[in-house]
Design a protein around this motif. Structure first.
Motif, PDB file in Angstrom:
ATOM      1  N   GLN A  16       0.947  -1.160  -0.029  1.00 29.40           N
ATOM      2  CA  GLN A  16      -0.015   0.026  -0.012  1.00 29.40           C
ATOM      3  C   GLN A  16       0.818   1.195  -0.086  1.00 29.40           C
ATOM      4  N   ALA A  17       2.065   1.001   0.879  1.00 32.03           N
ATOM      5  CA  ALA A  17       2.588   2.274   0.869  1.00 32.03           C
ATOM      6  C   ALA A  17       3.424   2.566  -0.469  1.00 32.03           C
ATOM      7  N   ALA A  18       3.531   1.760  -1.309  1.00 35.55           N
ATOM      8  CA  ALA A  18       4.246   1.784  -2.541  1.00 35.55           C
ATOM      9  C   ALA A  18       3.228   2.776  -3.458  1.00 35.55           C
ATOM     10  N   LEU A  19       2.034   2.361  -3.228  1.00 41.32           N
ATOM     11  CA  LEU A  19       1.080   3.241  -4.145  1.00 41.32           C
ATOM     12  C   LEU A  19       0.766   4.616  -3.840  1.00 41.32           C
ATOM     13  N   VAL A  20       1.497   5.255  -2.574  1.00 42.31           N
ATOM     14  CA  VAL A  20       1.366   6.603  -2.228  1.00 42.31           C
ATOM     15  C   VAL A  20       1.467   7.404  -3.509  1.00 42.31           C
TER      16      VAL A  20
END
Length: 125
Positions: A16-20
């Motif tokens: 999810q953090a990679a999608l920021v």
């Protein structure tokens, strides 16, 4: 200190953090800076909710002496905390920050799909 036991929630939270940055850039390119910020906020909301889950999971792993009754109470408490964090951050985004609702919700949904994809692609060990 974390015991090193990998349950997968940390890995899917990192997905999810990679999608920021992706959500912010895609929203900005297709609909302007306002939509990019709203999508960014939506992904950050989902990441915050996931962080609560990771925190509670780590807490339960660090206490192997806890019985099933206490763990069930922790499960219920974590679910309520996640719901409160979600609703609270959505109220802040829509009410206080006046972000566009559609890009914000799309960012949130995209992050939840990333969570689902990372969780279902987990290798069996």
């Amino acid at each position: 200190m974390f015991s090193g036991f990998d349950t997968g929630t940390r890995r899917v939270a990192l997905a999810q953090a990679a999608l920021v940055p992706v959500a912010a850039l895609v929203g900005w390119v297709f609909a302007g800076i306002g939509a990019g910020l709203a999508a960014l906020y939506g992904v950050l909301v989902a990441l915050s909710v996931s962080a609560v889950l990771v925190w509670r999971e780590r807490q339960s792993i660090l206490h192997p002496e806890w019985d099933q009754h206490r763990l069930f109470k922790l499960f219920i408490r974590a679910a309520i905390e996640r719901l409160v964090v979600l609703v609270g951050l959505l109220i802040v985004g829509l009410g206080v920050l006046k972000l566009a609702p559609l890009p914000m919700m799309l960012g949130l949904v995209l992050a939840q799909f990333a969570w689902l994809a990372a969780a279902t692609s987990r290798k069996n060990k």
